[in-house]
Design a protein around this motif. Sequence first.
Motif, PDB file in Angstrom:
ATOM      1  N   ASN A   1     -18.327  17.409  13.007  1.00 54.26           N
ATOM      2  CA  ASN A   1     -17.968  18.147  11.776  1.00 54.26           C
ATOM      3  C   ASN A   1     -17.366  19.375  11.806  1.00 54.26           C
ATOM      4  N   MET A   2     -17.409  20.133  12.997  1.00 57.34           N
ATOM      5  CA  MET A   2     -16.768  21.333  12.995  1.00 57.34           C
ATOM      6  C   MET A   2     -15.147  21.194  13.439  1.00 57.34           C
ATOM      7  N   GLY A   3     -14.688  20.093  13.758  1.00 56.64           N
ATOM      8  CA  GLY A   3     -13.335  19.801  14.047  1.00 56.64           C
ATOM      9  C   GLY A   3     -12.688  20.811  15.335  1.00 56.64           C
ATOM     10  N   ILE A   4     -13.699  20.878  16.115  1.00 56.46           N
ATOM     11  CA  ILE A   4     -13.219  21.466  17.420  1.00 56.46           C
ATOM     12  C   ILE A   4     -13.381  20.920  18.802  1.00 56.46           C
ATOM     13  N   GLY A   5     -13.739  19.687  18.547  1.00 57.66           N
ATOM     14  CA  GLY A   5     -13.743  18.673  19.617  1.00 57.66           C
ATOM     15  C   GLY A   5     -14.778  18.890  20.750  1.00 57.66           C
ATOM     16  N   LEU A   6     -15.150  17.762  21.234  1.00 59.56           N
ATOM     17  CA  LEU A   6     -16.086  17.688  21.960  1.00 59.56           C
ATOM     18  C   LEU A   6     -16.393  18.531  23.096  1.00 59.56           C
ATOM     19  N   GLN A   7     -15.159  18.724  23.854  1.00 60.12           N
ATOM     20  CA  GLN A   7     -15.178  19.350  25.204  1.00 60.12           C
ATOM     21  C   GLN A   7     -15.184  20.773  24.867  1.00 60.12           C
ATOM     22  N   THR A   8     -14.368  21.272  23.742  1.00 60.12           N
ATOM     23  CA  THR A   8     -14.707  22.624  23.379  1.00 60.12           C
ATOM     24  C   THR A   8     -15.809  22.985  22.835  1.00 60.12           C
ATOM     25  N   THR A   9     -16.585  22.237  22.118  1.00 66.35           N
ATOM     26  CA  THR A   9     -17.950  22.358  21.695  1.00 66.35           C
ATOM     27  C   THR A   9     -18.654  22.487  22.741  1.00 66.35           C
ATOM     28  N   THR A  10     -18.627  21.605  23.940  1.00 68.03           N
ATOM     29  CA  THR A  10     -19.424  21.723  25.073  1.00 68.03           C
ATOM     30  C   THR A  10     -19.377  22.996  25.957  1.00 68.03           C
ATOM     31  N   LEU A  11     -18.079  23.516  25.788  1.00 70.13           N
ATOM     32  CA  LEU A  11     -17.836  24.703  26.605  1.00 70.13           C
ATOM     33  C   LEU A  11     -18.565  25.846  25.851  1.00 70.13           C
ATOM     34  N   ASN A  15     -20.039  13.579  26.276  1.00 67.91           N
ATOM     35  CA  ASN A  15     -18.706  13.799  27.147  1.00 67.91           C
ATOM     36  C   ASN A  15     -18.581  12.701  28.205  1.00 67.91           C
ATOM     37  N   LEU A  16     -19.510  12.303  29.056  1.00 66.71           N
ATOM     38  CA  LEU A  16     -19.682  11.463  30.111  1.00 66.71           C
ATOM     39  C   LEU A  16     -19.092   9.932  29.206  1.00 66.71           C
ATOM     40  N   VAL A  17     -19.641   9.748  28.274  1.00 67.55           N
ATOM     41  CA  VAL A  17     -19.354   8.305  27.856  1.00 67.55           C
ATOM     42  C   VAL A  17     -18.216   8.368  26.978  1.00 67.55           C
ATOM     43  N   ASP A  18     -18.013   9.390  25.958  1.00 69.76           N
ATOM     44  CA  ASP A  18     -16.956   9.242  24.968  1.00 69.76           C
ATOM     45  C   ASP A  18     -15.595   9.644  25.620  1.00 69.76           C
ATOM     46  N   THR A  19     -15.848  11.007  26.479  1.00 72.69           N
ATOM     47  CA  THR A  19     -14.302  11.360  27.126  1.00 72.69           C
ATOM     48  C   THR A  19     -14.025  10.711  28.217  1.00 72.69           C
ATOM     49  N   PHE A  20     -15.114  10.530  29.198  1.00 75.64           N
ATOM     50  CA  PHE A  20     -14.535  10.076  30.444  1.00 75.64           C
ATOM     51  C   PHE A  20     -14.827   8.658  30.584  1.00 75.64           C
ATOM     52  N   ASP A  21     -15.271   7.800  29.287  1.00 77.52           N
ATOM     53  CA  ASP A  21     -15.756   6.472  29.468  1.00 77.52           C
ATOM     54  C   ASP A  21     -16.469   5.774  30.379  1.00 77.52           C
ATOM     55  N   VAL A  22     -17.512   6.631  30.836  1.00 77.12           N
ATOM     56  CA  VAL A  22     -18.357   6.237  31.689  1.00 77.12           C
ATOM     57  C   VAL A  22     -19.378   5.594  31.193  1.00 77.12           C
ATOM     58  N   PRO A  23     -19.841   4.124  31.426  1.00 82.19           N
ATOM     59  CA  PRO A  23     -20.888   3.371  30.710  1.00 82.19           C
ATOM     60  C   PRO A  23     -22.166   4.054  30.686  1.00 82.19           C
ATOM     61  N   LEU A  24     -22.939   3.749  29.565  1.00 82.97           N
ATOM     62  CA  LEU A  24     -24.206   4.422  29.216  1.00 82.97           C
ATOM     63  C   LEU A  24     -25.271   4.132  30.563  1.00 82.97           C
ATOM     64  N   LEU A  25     -25.142   2.787  31.046  1.00 82.77           N
ATOM     65  CA  LEU A  25     -26.049   2.475  32.036  1.00 82.77           C
ATOM     66  C   LEU A  25     -25.704   3.402  33.298  1.00 82.77           C
TER      67      LEU A  25
END
Length: 271
Positions: free
Chosen positions: A54-64, A105-115
Amino acid sequence: MMKNLNYSGPGAETVVSGGVPALNRVPRVTVDFWLIKLMAVTVGETAADFLALNMGIGLQTTTLIMMAVLVVALSLQFSRKRYVPWTYWLAVVLVSVVGTLITDNLVDTFDVPLLTTTLGCSILLAATFAAWFASEKTLSIHTIVTTRREIFYWLAILFTFALGTAVGDYLAETLGLGYLATGLVFLAIIAAIAVAHLVFKADAILTFWLAYILTRPLGASFGDLLSQPIDYGGLGLGTIVTSVIFLTVIAALVAYMTLAARKRDARAISA
């Protein structure tokens, strides 16, 4: 050799090591503890979604950004050298948010499967426990009286949140159980763990950490159930409303715990 002594203040026990008393830096495991912890992990799920989407700053920026805020909060927590309710629970809420963001980040940005994410977080958590035990010969949270032990403690908590997020999302999304069914599954498992400890006297440390891990997906599932749109299986309250509700309850409980601790201290001094 270390032993627990009675302590009337807001932390758990006073621990004596080498003749020098030290205060435990984390709270007693009580009903209040589990209630706030469950609220905190729910906020971790909904607040992470709000900040990233909702903040529009992206997942990676939010994480940092949230990692930087967490570092500040943990620095404050480490400086206290004792359990202080508001600094401790502030750190827990922020660790919950960051743990969620790491998994996302692992799942959505780097496409690492949840398992795969679940297995990776499990290995990291197991390695943390192994290093903790090799160094301290205990995994008990009743003697977190040194900086080294507290570092292990917060690392373990971070990985439990990341792992819990991955496990919950795997059941709810990949396996298609949905938020409500997933929450009920974890609630049933936690209840079984409680019975194993209280009735059958299963090891307290093992059952504590198992319950700690599983309250994360339990809270996340119910957080998603409340916040997600009806079309996605939720109740449609939104991340803002859900986060505000649970943060308000957390703040009220922490304020109550702080006032109760001050009254205990005052009685102890007057006695």
